[in-house]
Motif scaffolding. Structure first.
Motif, PDB file in Angstrom:
ATOM      1  N   LYS A 134      55.778  49.524  35.702  1.00 15.03           N
ATOM      2  CA  LYS A 134      54.953  48.502  35.068  1.00 15.03           C
ATOM      3  C   LYS A 134      55.794  47.261  34.827  1.00 15.03           C
TER       4      LYS A 134
ATOM      5  N   LEU B  42      50.988  44.424  35.266  1.00 11.98           N
ATOM      6  CA  LEU B  42      50.767  44.983  36.598  1.00 11.98           C
ATOM      7  C   LEU B  42      51.390  46.369  36.707  1.00 11.98           C
ATOM      8  N   SER B  43      50.649  47.313  37.284  1.00 13.94           N
ATOM      9  CA  SER B  43      51.177  48.652  37.561  1.00 13.94           C
ATOM     10  C   SER B  43      51.424  48.792  39.055  1.00 13.94           C
TER      11      SER B  43
ATOM     12  N   SER C 170      51.338  54.405  47.351  1.00 15.94           N
ATOM     13  CA  SER C 170      50.009  54.537  47.955  1.00 15.94           C
ATOM     14  C   SER C 170      50.097  55.309  49.265  1.00 15.94           C
TER      15      SER C 170
ATOM     16  N   ASN D 187      43.205  36.301  39.660  1.00 17.54           N
ATOM     17  CA  ASN D 187      43.412  37.564  38.962  1.00 17.54           C
ATOM     18  C   ASN D 187      42.317  37.891  37.946  1.00 17.54           C
TER      19      ASN D 187
ATOM     20  N   THR E   7      41.231  41.550  35.415  1.00 17.39           N
ATOM     21  CA  THR E   7      41.569  42.911  35.026  1.00 17.39           C
ATOM     22  C   THR E   7      40.861  43.911  35.928  1.00 17.39           C
ATOM     23  N   ASN E   8      41.599  44.932  36.344  1.00 23.40           N
ATOM     24  CA  ASN E   8      41.136  46.016  37.224  1.00 23.40           C
ATOM     25  C   ASN E   8      41.128  45.643  38.701  1.00 23.40           C
ATOM     26  N   ASP E   9      41.537  44.410  39.042  1.00 23.14           N
ATOM     27  CA  ASP E   9      41.720  44.083  40.458  1.00 23.14           C
ATOM     28  C   ASP E   9      42.863  44.916  41.022  1.00 23.14           C
ATOM     29  N   ALA E  10      42.816  45.214  42.319  1.00 24.17           N
ATOM     30  CA  ALA E  10      43.851  46.038  42.934  1.00 24.17           C
ATOM     31  C   ALA E  10      44.166  45.538  44.337  1.00 24.17           C
TER      32      ALA E  10
ATOM     33  N   HIS F 108      50.502  50.562  45.571  1.00 22.64           N
ATOM     34  CA  HIS F 108      49.225  50.135  45.013  1.00 22.64           C
ATOM     35  C   HIS F 108      49.495  49.287  43.774  1.00 22.64           C
TER      36      HIS F 108
ATOM     37  N   HIS G 202      47.903  47.275  40.617  1.00 20.71           N
ATOM     38  CA  HIS G 202      46.696  47.276  39.793  1.00 20.71           C
ATOM     39  C   HIS G 202      46.920  46.378  38.579  1.00 20.71           C
TER      40      HIS G 202
ATOM     41  N   ASP H 218      46.331  45.581  34.977  1.00 24.68           N
ATOM     42  CA  ASP H 218      45.900  46.289  33.766  1.00 24.68           C
ATOM     43  C   ASP H 218      45.332  45.336  32.725  1.00 24.68           C
TER      44      ASP H 218
END
Length: 243
Positions: A2, A194-195, A199, A219, A221-224, A234, A236, A238
């Protein structure tokens, strides 16, 4: 892993009108040749290539927005200043004298060296080239550096441009002039949290750096996003807290 990304900025120029029309991100000054660097002394500025100007422009912007006098830097570029290198190779082929200045500025870490000198930043800096995975490896390198208890934030700079005409057939990703920079930190009250997780699905889409810039510029939230064509990761979002 993270991390928090903050003070993101970019400079981008389309290679042609079609690319500009299909862009999801704003192309800054599509008719201009290079970004402005008023803070660089005129004598030094005249020696800089378009590639170097792009990199220094975004690096200085992110550093200034962060308010930090100096911080470690990770510089990333797939091809480096290959236009300058190509010119040197042509001079060699014609048995012409090589300019020492041009040669010195052609090496992969030359731009980040100039940044260190011009800003008097004496923190650790390194330069990365890892093919299509270059930007991903820069993110991972920055994350690794943050494991050092004495490092709280790292400036990441990415820069690339289309290959010269003589080498254009090797450019299969439809490149454009693109540079971006951002500050990566362990914990920050503002920025994009960001996490990064491994993948199973590699990203084989051309110009992953442009995908990443679009990802950050729009950007939510929850975009990946998946980065990397071999060792894929991957990404993500947060949380997004405006800087």
């Amino acid at each position: 892993m993270k991390m928090v990304l903050s003070h993101f900025n970019y400079w981008c120029k389309a290679k042609d009108e079609a690319q500009l029309a299909n862009a999801k991100i704003e192309m800054f000054d599509p008719t201009s040749k290079s970004p402005q660097l008023d803070w660089v002394p005129a004598m030094q500025r005249r020696r800089l290539s378009h590639y170097a100007k792009m990199a220094l422009f975004v690096a200085a912007n992110s550093a200034e927005k962060s308010g930090a006098e100096s911080m470690p830097v990770v510089f990333a570029s797939q091809h480096g200043d290959f236009h300058r290198t190509s010119s040197i190779l042509k001079d060699l082929a014609h048995q012409e004298v090589i300019s020492p200045t041009s040669f010195g500025l052609s090496v992969h870490n030359a731009v980040i060296g100039l940044y260190s000198i011009l800003t008097n930043n004496q923190q650790p800096m390194n330069s990365i080239a890892a093919g299509e995975n270059t930007l991903l490896m820069a993110l991972i390198e920055a994350s690794i550096q943050l494991n050092n208890p004495n490092i709280y934030e790292v400036l990441v700079v990415y820069c690339d441009q289309p290959l010269p005409d003589d080498y254009a057939r090797f450019d299969d990703v439809n490149s454009c002039d693109l540079a971006c920079a951002f500050v990566v930190s362990k914990d920050n009250e503002q920025g994009i949290t960001l996490s990064l997780t491994p993948s199973d699905t590699p990203n084989n889409t051309p110009l992953q750096a442009k995908q990443f810039v679009e990802f950050l510029a729009t950007n939510k939230t929850n975009d990946a996003l998946v980065l990397g064509s071999q060792s894929a990761w991957h990404l993500h979002i947060d949380e997004v807290t405006p800087c």
